[in-house]
Design an enzyme around this catalytic site. Structure first.
Site, PDB file in Angstrom:
ATOM      1  N   LYS A 269       0.775  -1.071  -0.054  1.00 40.23           N
ATOM      2  CA  LYS A 269       0.147  -0.011  -0.093  1.00 40.23           C
ATOM      3  C   LYS A 269       0.915   1.076  -0.069  1.00 40.23           C
ATOM      4  O   LYS A 269       1.672   1.521   0.954  1.00 40.23           O
ATOM      5  CB  LYS A 269      -0.878  -0.005   1.193  1.00 40.23           C
ATOM      6  CG  LYS A 269      -1.729   1.257   1.412  1.00 40.23           C
ATOM      7  CD  LYS A 269      -2.614   1.326   2.520  1.00 40.23           C
ATOM      8  CE  LYS A 269      -3.330   2.483   3.045  1.00 40.23           C
ATOM      9  NZ  LYS A 269      -4.174   2.764   4.010  1.00 40.23           N
ATOM     10  N   ASP A 274      -2.503  10.341   3.654  1.00 36.92           N
ATOM     11  CA  ASP A 274      -3.995   9.847   3.919  1.00 36.92           C
ATOM     12  C   ASP A 274      -4.700  10.922   4.824  1.00 36.92           C
ATOM     13  O   ASP A 274      -4.643  10.696   6.044  1.00 36.92           O
ATOM     14  CB  ASP A 274      -4.043   8.306   4.728  1.00 36.92           C
ATOM     15  CG  ASP A 274      -5.516   7.889   4.643  1.00 36.92           C
ATOM     16  OD1 ASP A 274      -6.543   8.461   3.913  1.00 36.92           O
ATOM     17  OD2 ASP A 274      -5.668   6.794   5.264  1.00 36.92           O
ATOM     18  N   LYS A 281      -9.989  12.966   8.217  1.00 37.77           N
ATOM     19  CA  LYS A 281      -9.611  12.501   9.682  1.00 37.77           C
ATOM     20  C   LYS A 281      -9.593  13.600  10.529  1.00 37.77           C
ATOM     21  O   LYS A 281      -9.407  14.655  10.247  1.00 37.77           O
ATOM     22  CB  LYS A 281      -8.210  11.853   9.404  1.00 37.77           C
ATOM     23  CG  LYS A 281      -8.203  10.715   8.797  1.00 37.77           C
ATOM     24  CD  LYS A 281      -6.874  10.046   8.919  1.00 37.77           C
ATOM     25  CE  LYS A 281      -6.407   8.739   8.131  1.00 37.77           C
ATOM     26  NZ  LYS A 281      -7.382   7.537   8.892  1.00 37.77           N
ATOM     27  N   ARG A 355      -7.912  -0.440   0.735  1.00 34.22           N
ATOM     28  CA  ARG A 355      -8.526  -1.606   0.254  1.00 34.22           C
ATOM     29  C   ARG A 355      -8.794  -1.214  -1.165  1.00 34.22           C
ATOM     30  O   ARG A 355      -8.812  -2.359  -2.152  1.00 34.22           O
ATOM     31  CB  ARG A 355      -9.701  -2.295   0.913  1.00 34.22           C
ATOM     32  CG  ARG A 355     -10.738  -1.049   1.081  1.00 34.22           C
ATOM     33  CD  ARG A 355     -11.752  -1.358   2.328  1.00 34.22           C
ATOM     34  NE  ARG A 355     -11.206  -1.178   3.643  1.00 34.22           N
ATOM     35  CZ  ARG A 355     -11.694  -1.261   4.871  1.00 34.22           C
ATOM     36  NH1 ARG A 355     -12.651  -1.855   4.782  1.00 34.22           N
ATOM     37  NH2 ARG A 355     -11.180  -0.945   5.836  1.00 34.22           N
TER      38      ARG A 355
HETATM   39  N1  BES Z   1      -4.328   4.403   6.905  1.00 36.48           N
HETATM   40  C1  BES Z   1      -5.497   4.098   7.796  1.00 36.48           C
HETATM   41  C2  BES Z   1      -5.319   3.097   8.637  1.00 36.48           C
HETATM   42  C3  BES Z   1      -4.681   3.743   9.888  1.00 36.48           C
HETATM   43  C4  BES Z   1      -5.188   4.553  10.720  1.00 36.48           C
HETATM   44  C5  BES Z   1      -3.248   3.072  10.169  1.00 36.48           C
HETATM   45  C6  BES Z   1      -4.140   5.027  11.945  1.00 36.48           C
HETATM   46  C7  BES Z   1      -2.593   3.330  11.343  1.00 36.48           C
HETATM   47  C8  BES Z   1      -3.103   4.425  12.208  1.00 36.48           C
HETATM   48  C9  BES Z   1      -6.575   3.706   6.729  1.00 36.48           C
HETATM   49  O1  BES Z   1      -6.604   4.244   5.709  1.00 36.48           O
HETATM   50  C10 BES Z   1      -8.006   4.061   7.349  1.00 36.48           C
HETATM   51  O2  BES Z   1      -8.149   5.302   7.424  1.00 36.48           O
HETATM   52  N2  BES Z   1      -8.695   3.234   8.055  1.00 36.48           N
HETATM   53  C11 BES Z   1     -10.097   3.405   8.323  1.00 36.48           C
HETATM   54  C12 BES Z   1     -10.918   2.444   8.057  1.00 36.48           C
HETATM   55  C13 BES Z   1     -12.363   2.757   8.391  1.00 36.48           C
HETATM   56  C14 BES Z   1     -12.860   3.939   7.803  1.00 36.48           C
HETATM   57  C15 BES Z   1     -13.217   1.464   8.117  1.00 36.48           C
HETATM   58  C16 BES Z   1      -9.583   3.455  10.023  1.00 36.48           C
HETATM   59  O3  BES Z   1      -9.116   2.290  10.541  1.00 36.48           O
HETATM   60  O4  BES Z   1     -10.249   3.991  10.717  1.00 36.48           O
HETATM   61 ZN    ZN Z   2      -4.942   4.883   4.947  1.00 38.52          ZN
HETATM   62 MN    MN Z   3      -7.623   5.982   5.323  1.00 38.33          MN
END
Ligand code: BES
Ligand code: ZN
Ligand code: MN
Length: 498
Positions: A269, A274, A281, A355
């Site tokens: 990835k 992000d 976020k 994903r």
């Molecule tokens: N890159 C993030 C996952 C992440 C967040 C890794 C914080 C490490 C620390 C990923 O893209 C993401 O934002 N995932 C979301 C998924 C949710 C929206 C289903 C998450 O984990 O909150």
């Molecule tokens: Zn992410």
């Molecule tokens: Mn994300």
């Protein structure tokens, strides 16, 4: 830092420091005994005075011991001899390396790799000791105006010493692997740490080309957005829409094996930042989302190490690289897109973007006719809730592959732990409007795995969620370079099995 091997008497080493071991019961390692004898019993006296008690990971720096050529002696606690397994061995090496790097000396001789441990042969011990030292010496100051040219002394030369002369070839082989793994891991750390205004998708594409320059055998292919559009990668491109930085899809191929050997394909990835997109976020610690390309960084690191060692196997690294931004043209929650596989996806949350890029990259990976596919991703915050910062999560459709990754994790110290996958979780991804939704359910790491599982039915596949292990926060903020050691061990295991 340079690491070399030698054999000889501990008391005769002319160096800024010589490192030796102390067991929890107060007994000394072989090299420590030699120093003790040369100094007229000084080490035993210091140990019995209670300044150090041999607890695993403790250390004590001693200066100017009589009869000892080195200026300093570092005594390192080894714990109880009966508990001295590979894990304890690594802990001791890491403690020693931290003490040596922190001591602001230029050179040291360590006898700690010479100490036998349960399950660790000589080649493994030398490799592990060297890898811990390389990791401890890592620094990243490319973006400080001093350019890293501080006047503080750095450890430049470490010698891994043995009191006996035998089995030199094994130790040498271990050291060669350690050097390659460390260089790969350092590359992964550098890429992860590089700020997101510099490290964008085109920068990663350039890195691939730079790697090709360095290792002529590497074959590099980079697709731009038009190319991805032609292939129907509507899911990957949906993530990139809100960004001014164009997406790139990178493939790096090392063909060291037989022509007909099916390659190991690694898919990392590469979200270079992000923000969450329109599902934006919160501000706190958002800077850490520059690390959302650490899966990609680990693929770069592995490819570098594989090329340096010219491993006799076929390995392909695939990196989908995008930036997830909330621009005026960004994807909205509710949008439905069509992936390269033909499956339609309802994007309910633009922050579940990893994903969305991986599914198209995983479909594309099929063209390499893979023996196995392993994707590596900082995919879910839920993974940190499940496993903290110790273990990566491993999921997949092939138990033998999952077991092989777990075992590679245990021997490299870069561990992972399995989570279950089943239809019960998969059905959380049902959508009223498309074939699949991009979020679902409470078990976030598992449903993310199930989402990817819908695109990987054609080959043996495992998914490593590295959200908890790819970087550290707080005062020691920075990329760890994990899981380069795990992946390299997996490849070494394949090479050694023939
Ligand atoms: N890159 C993030 C996952 C992440 C967040 C890794 C914080 C490490 C620390 C990923 O893209 C993401 O934002 N995932 C979301 C998924 C949710 C929206 C289903 C998450 O984990 O909150
Ligand atoms: Zn992410
Ligand atoms: Mn994300």
């Amino acid at each position: 830092m340079q690491i070399t091997l030698k054999s000889g008497a501990a008391e005769k080493q002319r160096a800024a420091c010589v490192a030796v071991g102390l067991w929890a019961d107060g007994s000394l390692s072989d090299a420590a005994s030699a120093l003790d004898a040369a100094s007229g019993g000084q080490l035993v006296e210091i140990a019995s005075a209670g300044d150090i008690n041999g607890k695993l990971g403790q250390s004590l720096m001693l200066h100017r011991l009589p009869g000892v050529a080195a200026k300093r002696v570092l005594l390192v606690g080894l714990g109880a001899a009966e508990d001295f397994d590979r894990r304890a061995f690594r802990t001791a090496q890491a403690a020693a390396a931290a003490a040596l790097v922190g001591a602001r000396i230029r050179d040291a001789v360590s006898y700690l790799a010479d100490i036998e441990c349960r399950g660790g042969q000589l080649a493994w011990r030398v490799r592990s000791a060297a890898e811990e030292a390389f990791a401890a010496a890592y620094r990243f100051d490319a973006f400080k105006s001093s350019g890293g040219k501080s006047k503080v002394k750095r450890l430049k030369k470490l010698t891994l010493a043995s009191t006996s002369r035998s089995r030199r070839a094994k130790a040498k082989a271990g050291l060669a692997r350690a050097r390659a793994v460390a260089a790969g891991r350092n590359l992964a750390r550098d890429l992860g740490n590089t700020p997101p205004n510099v490290c964008h998708p085109s920068y990663l594409a350039k890195q691939a080309k730079a790697l090709k320059k360095q290792f002529k055998s590497l074959k590099v292919e980079v697709l731009d957005e038009a190319g991805m559009g032609k292939l129907g990668m509507g899911s990957l491109l949906a993530v990139s829409r809100g960004s001014r930085q164009p997406a790139k899809l990178i493939a790096m191929q090392h063909r060291g094996g037989k022509k007909r050997d099916k390659p190991v394909v690694l898919v990392g990835k590469g979200v270079t930042f992000d923000t969450g997109g329109i599902s934006i976020k919160p501000a706190a610690t958002m800077d850490e989302m520059k690390f959302d390309m650490c899966g990609a960084a680990s693929v770069f690191g592995v490819m570098r190490a594989v090329c340096e060692l010219d491993l006799p196997i076929n390995v392909v690294g695939v990196v989908p690289a995008v930036e997830n931004m909330p621009g005026g043209d960004a994807t909205r929650p509710g949008d439905v897109v069509t992936s390269m596989s033909g499956k339609t996806i309802e994007i309910l949350n633009t922050d579940a973007e990893g994903r969305l890029i991986l599914c198209d990259a995983l479909t594309w990976a099929g063209k390499f006719k893979p023996g196995v596919v392993i994707d590596i991703a900082t995919l879910t915050g839920a993974c940190i809730v499940a496993l903290g910062h110790e273990n990566a999560a491993v999921l997949g459709n092939d138990d033998a592959l999952i077991d092989a990754l777990r075992s590679a994790g245990d021997s490299s110290g870069d561990t992972c732990w399995p989570l279950p996958m089943s239809d019960a979780y998969d059905k959380d991804l049902e959508s009223n409007f498309a074939d699949v939704a991009n979020i679902g359910g409470r078990a976030g790491t598992i449903t993310a795995g199930c989402f990817l599982g819908r695109f990987t039915a054609d080959y043996r596949w495992a998914h490593l969620d590295i959200a908890g292990v790819a970087w550290k926060s707080g005062k020691v903020k920075g990329a760890t370079g994990r899981p380069v050691p795990l992946l390299m061990q997996y490849l070494f295991d394949r090479v050694d099995a023939g």
